[in-house]
Design a protein around this motif. Structure first.
Motif, PDB file in Angstrom:
ATOM      1  N   GLU A 220       3.543   2.381  -7.632  1.00 18.50           N
ATOM      2  CA  GLU A 220       4.088   2.979  -8.853  1.00 18.50           C
ATOM      3  C   GLU A 220       4.432   1.902  -9.895  1.00 18.50           C
ATOM      4  O   GLU A 220       3.921   1.912 -10.995  1.00 18.50           O
TER       5      GLU A 220
ATOM      6  N   GLU B 285       0.702   2.412 -11.568  1.00 15.99           N
ATOM      7  CA  GLU B 285       1.214   3.045 -12.781  1.00 15.99           C
ATOM      8  C   GLU B 285       1.555   2.001 -13.845  1.00 15.99           C
ATOM      9  O   GLU B 285       0.997   2.007 -14.912  1.00 15.99           O
TER      10      GLU B 285
ATOM     11  N   TYR C 159       0.853  -1.181   0.000  1.00 12.76           N
ATOM     12  CA  TYR C 159       0.000   0.000   0.000  1.00 12.76           C
ATOM     13  C   TYR C 159       0.894   1.237   0.000  1.00 12.76           C
ATOM     14  O   TYR C 159       1.784   1.357   0.844  1.00 12.76           O
ATOM     15  N   ASN C 160       0.658   2.139  -0.948  1.00  7.06           N
ATOM     16  CA  ASN C 160       1.473   3.353  -1.089  1.00  7.06           C
ATOM     17  C   ASN C 160       2.965   3.034  -1.160  1.00  7.06           C
ATOM     18  O   ASN C 160       3.768   3.500  -0.362  1.00  7.06           O
TER      19      ASN C 160
ATOM     20  N   TYR D  14      -1.932  -1.699  -3.923  1.00  5.31           N
ATOM     21  CA  TYR D  14      -2.822  -0.535  -3.930  1.00  5.31           C
ATOM     22  C   TYR D  14      -1.951   0.722  -3.873  1.00  5.31           C
ATOM     23  O   TYR D  14      -1.076   0.831  -3.009  1.00  5.31           O
ATOM     24  N   ASN D  15      -2.166   1.637  -4.803  1.00  2.00           N
ATOM     25  CA  ASN D  15      -1.354   2.861  -4.899  1.00  2.00           C
ATOM     26  C   ASN D  15       0.134   2.536  -4.999  1.00  2.00           C
ATOM     27  O   ASN D  15       0.942   2.933  -4.177  1.00  2.00           O
TER      28      ASN D  15
ATOM     29  N   ASN E  93      -4.968   1.170  -8.726  1.00  2.00           N
ATOM     30  CA  ASN E  93      -4.213   2.436  -8.768  1.00  2.00           C
ATOM     31  C   ASN E  93      -2.713   2.184  -8.891  1.00  2.00           C
ATOM     32  O   ASN E  93      -1.925   2.555  -8.036  1.00  2.00           O
TER      33      ASN E  93
ATOM     34  N   ASN F 227      -7.765   0.690 -12.664  1.00  2.00           N
ATOM     35  CA  ASN F 227      -7.076   1.988 -12.648  1.00  2.00           C
ATOM     36  C   ASN F 227      -5.561   1.821 -12.770  1.00  2.00           C
ATOM     37  O   ASN F 227      -4.796   2.208 -11.900  1.00  2.00           O
TER      38      ASN F 227
END
Length: 103
Positions: free
Chosen positions: A27, A43, A8-9, A24-25, A41, A57
């Motif tokens: 890159e 990239e 996460y992140n 999740y989140n 989410n 996403n």
């Protein structure tokens, strides 16, 4: 050998011989010999020898030797030796040696 990665992140995930990735989140995901990738989410996903990718996403998916890709809200999929692609709200798909595309 790692069974699960929960991220996460996170900026980068480098995974080799992993059963599941839940991201999740994130890159970048670099996955080799991974069973399943669940990405939300994210990239970029670079996948080689992966059973299934579930992407929501996601900007770009680069898939080589992947069984199936389920993509929703994805910018671009680059697929080589992929069995099935299920795509909804995908901007572009570049496919070579793909069995089926449902878009």
């Amino acid at each position: 050998n790692v069974e699960y990665i929960f991220a996460y992140n996170v900026e980068y995930i480098f995974a080799y011989n992993v059963e599941y990735i839940f991201a999740y989140n994130v890159e970048y995901i670099f996955a080799y010999n991974v069973e399943y990738i669940f990405a939300y989410n994210v990239e970029y996903i670079f996948a080689n020898n992966v059973e299934c990718i579930f992407a929501y996403n996601v900007e770009y998916i680069f898939a080589y030797n992947v069984e199936c890709i389920f993509a929703y809200n994805v910018e671009c999929i680059f697929a080589y030796n992929v069995e099935y692609i299920f795509a909804y709200n995908v901007e572009c798909i570049f496919a070579y040696n793909v069995e089926c595309i449902f878009a």
